[in-house]
Design a protein around this motif. Structure first.
Motif, short mmCIF file in Angstrom:
data_model
loop_
_atom_site.label_atom_id
_atom_site.label_comp_id
_atom_site.label_asym_id
_atom_site.label_seq_id
_atom_site.Cartn_x
_atom_site.Cartn_y
_atom_site.Cartn_z
N VAL A 202 0.84 -1.21 0.00
CA VAL A 202 0.00 0.00 0.00
C VAL A 202 0.87 1.25 0.00
N LEU A 203 1.89 1.27 0.86
CA LEU A 203 2.72 2.47 1.00
C LEU A 203 3.64 2.67 -0.21
N ASN A 204 3.95 1.60 -0.91
CA ASN A 204 4.72 1.77 -2.14
C ASN A 204 3.90 2.44 -3.23
N GLN A 205 2.57 2.26 -3.14
CA GLN A 205 1.69 2.93 -4.11
C GLN A 205 1.54 4.40 -3.74
N THR A 206 1.23 4.66 -2.46
CA THR A 206 1.10 6.04 -1.96
C THR A 206 1.74 6.10 -0.58
N ALA A 207 2.88 6.79 -0.51
CA ALA A 207 3.65 6.80 0.75
C ALA A 207 2.92 7.53 1.87
N THR A 208 1.93 8.36 1.53
CA THR A 208 1.22 9.12 2.57
C THR A 208 -0.15 8.53 2.88
N ASP A 209 -0.41 7.33 2.39
CA ASP A 209 -1.72 6.72 2.61
C ASP A 209 -1.98 6.56 4.11
N GLU A 210 -3.05 7.22 4.60
CA GLU A 210 -3.35 7.23 6.04
C GLU A 210 -3.55 5.83 6.60
N ASP A 211 -4.36 5.03 5.91
CA ASP A 211 -4.65 3.69 6.41
C ASP A 211 -3.40 2.80 6.36
N GLY A 212 -2.61 2.99 5.31
CA GLY A 212 -1.37 2.23 5.19
C GLY A 212 -0.41 2.58 6.32
N LEU A 213 -0.33 3.88 6.64
CA LEU A 213 0.55 4.33 7.73
C LEU A 213 0.05 3.79 9.08
N ALA A 214 -1.26 3.79 9.25
CA ALA A 214 -1.82 3.27 10.51
C ALA A 214 -1.50 1.79 10.67
N LEU A 215 -1.59 1.05 9.56
CA LEU A 215 -1.24 -0.39 9.60
C LEU A 215 0.23 -0.56 9.93
N TRP A 216 1.06 0.28 9.29
CA TRP A 216 2.50 0.22 9.53
C TRP A 216 2.81 0.50 11.01
N ALA A 217 2.08 1.49 11.56
CA ALA A 217 2.27 1.83 12.98
C ALA A 217 1.92 0.64 13.86
N ALA A 218 0.83 -0.04 13.51
CA ALA A 218 0.41 -1.20 14.31
C ALA A 218 1.47 -2.30 14.24
N ILE A 219 2.09 -2.44 13.05
CA ILE A 219 3.15 -3.46 12.90
C ILE A 219 4.37 -3.08 13.74
N GLN A 220 4.75 -1.79 13.68
CA GLN A 220 5.89 -1.31 14.47
C GLN A 220 5.65 -1.52 15.96
N ALA A 221 4.39 -1.30 16.36
CA ALA A 221 4.06 -1.45 17.78
C ALA A 221 4.27 -2.89 18.25
N ARG A 222 4.14 -3.83 17.35
CA ARG A 222 4.39 -5.24 17.71
C ARG A 222 5.88 -5.50 17.94
N ARG A 223 6.71 -4.73 17.24
CA ARG A 223 8.16 -4.96 17.33
C ARG A 223 8.77 -4.28 18.56
N SER A 224 8.42 -3.02 18.76
CA SER A 224 8.98 -2.29 19.89
C SER A 224 7.92 -1.31 20.40
N ARG A 225 7.67 -1.37 21.70
CA ARG A 225 6.61 -0.52 22.26
C ARG A 225 6.93 0.97 22.08
N LEU A 226 8.22 1.31 22.30
CA LEU A 226 8.60 2.72 22.24
C LEU A 226 8.49 3.25 20.80
N LEU A 227 9.08 2.49 19.87
CA LEU A 227 9.03 2.89 18.46
C LEU A 227 7.59 2.88 17.97
N GLY A 228 6.87 1.86 18.41
CA GLY A 228 5.46 1.74 18.01
C GLY A 228 4.65 2.93 18.50
N ALA A 229 4.94 3.36 19.74
CA ALA A 229 4.21 4.51 20.30
C ALA A 229 4.50 5.76 19.47
N TRP A 230 5.77 5.90 19.06
CA TRP A 230 6.14 7.08 18.25
C TRP A 230 5.44 7.06 16.89
#
Lengths: 310, 182
Positions: A202-230
């Motif tokens: 999704v983000l390769n199609q549109t780097a600013t896609d809101e839903d894509g970024l939100a999904l990415w944030a959720a994935i980051q949150a699984r990896r590291s709580r601090l990074l995920g929170a940011w």
């Protein structure tokens, strides 16, 4: 002769719009309108194209012009409803959508738009009904399937969500909404790398896609709580329209200044100094954070590639 | 021949001087309202913005609104309704908030046209030098008059220590003007 030429231009514009070439589509409709400035369908088509290009002011003017020229056309009411959804005038949008739905040639798109309005108004059951009606008209309608999958996932029914998403991706393997929902389904099933593939797509199609970024944030949150929170913070800050972001920043400014004034007047000099420094730090952060976020996103998207089988 | 869309900017001879709307927005923080609002108005004209009348009216409303709010705060402070210290600083904060809000609003309105302007390849000028000059000239402009209303109107929507410094200065100015008036 002129009408035929206009219809050809509008058809070509529709093809360009579907390909995501909003500028090309706009120019074609402008040429059609130069031939006949009172062509209601052309104004509606232009409104739809401008909406896709996020030119909301122009879209609103063109949709209202179209409606003024022909108040009985279903497509024009559909376009007006879409514009009103973007303007967050949901009651009026629903009124126009109903006219579009009651027309002789109600499209699956009008049903999906109606479902979106109902979701925004909180009536999920009615939204589901409309989505099933859209599927009755077109069993492989990607947007209807993606929305049904999203609603099923929200209701905790992962199996139904996965079934709808699979059908949506079968119908259109590049559909953005389907990939976002598929990502969340993978995440809910514990398949973080699967979710990552969908987010990257999704983000390769549109780097600013809101839903894509939100999904990415959720994935980051699984990896590291601090990074995920940011990531979550940045996604939350960039969500919605400019008005929301400005209100958040001005709200933060007022709260910080009130705290500084009150502590200063009460004689807590040390605390006032800390608050002043914290506020200046926040100001500096708001200057560089969006750029840092963008660079991090570009790095993340650039270093990891999609699986060859994806 | 083509159809002109209502949100498209018109051609002007001042296009070479167009800046991003974020630049006059920064100007209210680094310089002051004296630089920011006239700059927004000029930018609207230079860009050929279809909403330029609205943008110019908003700039005038910003000056007028700040003036009215400032006059009200000064009058209330002189009448003793707003005490010095925290009440006065909070009242001044309300004015700064009004200035920031209206400036962001003007910026948002101008940004819509700017996107279309940029989309069609309109030239955009960098204006860091003007911002820097505005920052350096700020004290000079504020110092043109010691009238507290002047200071309230031309100063910027600034934060933290700078804001409280201005509040202190205005507080003194009000006290001085009040004593003089009495």
């Amino acid at each position: 002769m002129e009408e035929r030429q206009i219809n050809i231009l509008l058809e070509q514009a529709e093809v360009q719009r579907r390909l995501g070439n909003h500028r090309g589509a706009t120019e074609l409709v402008q040429r059609a309108l130069a031939l006949d400035p009172d062509h209601a369908q052309a104004h509606a088509s232009l409104a739809f194209t401008l909406l896709g290009a996020k030119r909301l002011a122009g879209a609103g003017i063109e949709a209202r012009l179209a409606l003024g020229l022909d108040a009985n056309d279903s497509f024009i009411h559909h376009v007006m409803a879409a514009v009103l959804v973007a303007e967050r005038e949901l009651d009026d949008a629903w009124a126009h959508c109903l006219i579009a739905l009651e027309g002789p040639a109600a499209t699956p798109e009008a049903h999906v738009l109606g479902a979106r309005i109902q979701i925004l108004q909180g009536d999920v059951a009615r939204a589901e009904e409309l989505l099933h009606e859209a599927l009755a008209l077109d069993a492989a309608h990607t947007a209807a399937l993606s929305w049904l999958a999203r609603l099923a996932l929200d209701a905790g029914d992962r199996t139904t969500a996965a079934r709808h998403v699979a059908l949506a991706l079968e119908s259109d393997p590049a559909d953005r909404d389907a990939h976002v929902v598929a990502g969340y389904i993978d995440l809910a099933s514990g398949d973080v790398s699967g979710a990552e593939q969908h987010a990257r797509f999704v983000l390769n199609q549109t780097a600013t896609d809101e839903d894509g970024l939100a999904l990415w944030a959720a994935i980051q949150a699984r990896r590291s709580r601090l990074l995920g929170a940011w990531w979550r913070w940045n996604t939350w800050m960039s969500r919605g329209d400019e008005r929301r972001r400005v209100a958040l920043l001005i709200g933060a400014f007022v709260l910080a200044q009130i705290a500084i004034i009150v502590t200063d007047e009460l004689g807590f000099e040390g605390l006032t100094r800390v608050l002043n420094l914290a506020w200046l730090g926040f100001c500096a952060y708001t200057w560089f954070a969006p750029e840092l976020f963008r660079r991090m996103l570009a790095r993340e998207l650039g270093t990891v590639h999609l699986d060859p089988d994806f | 021949m083509t159809y002109h869309i209502a949100d498209e900017p018109i051609e002007t001879s001042l296009r070479a001087y167009v800046v991003r709307p974020s630049t006059p927005l920064f100007a209210i923080m680094l310089g002051g309202a004296w630089l920011s609002w006239p700059w927004f108005a000029f930018n609207a004209i230079a860009m050929g913005s279809p909403t330029r009348r609205k943008e110019i009216a908003l700039c005038l409303a910003a000056f007028l609104g700040t003036g009215l709010l400032g006059a009200l705060v000064i009058a209330l402070a002189r009448a003793g309704v707003i005490g010095s210290g925290a009440p006065l600083r909070l009242a001044l904060l309300a004015i700064v908030t009004f200035k920031l809000t209206i400036t962001y609003y003007i910026s948002m309105v101008q940004e819509r046209t700017f996107h279309v302007y940029e989309y069609y390849g309109g030239p955009v000028r960098a204006a860091g030098a003007i911002l820097a000059a505005g920052y350096l000239l700020n004290d000079l402009v504020i110092g043109l008059s010691d009238n507290p209303l002047w200071i309230i109107i031309v100063s910027g929507g600034v934060a933290g220590g700078v804001s409280s410094g201005i509040a202190g200065g205005i507080s003194g100015g009000i006290a001085g003007a009040g004593a003089g008036g009495l």
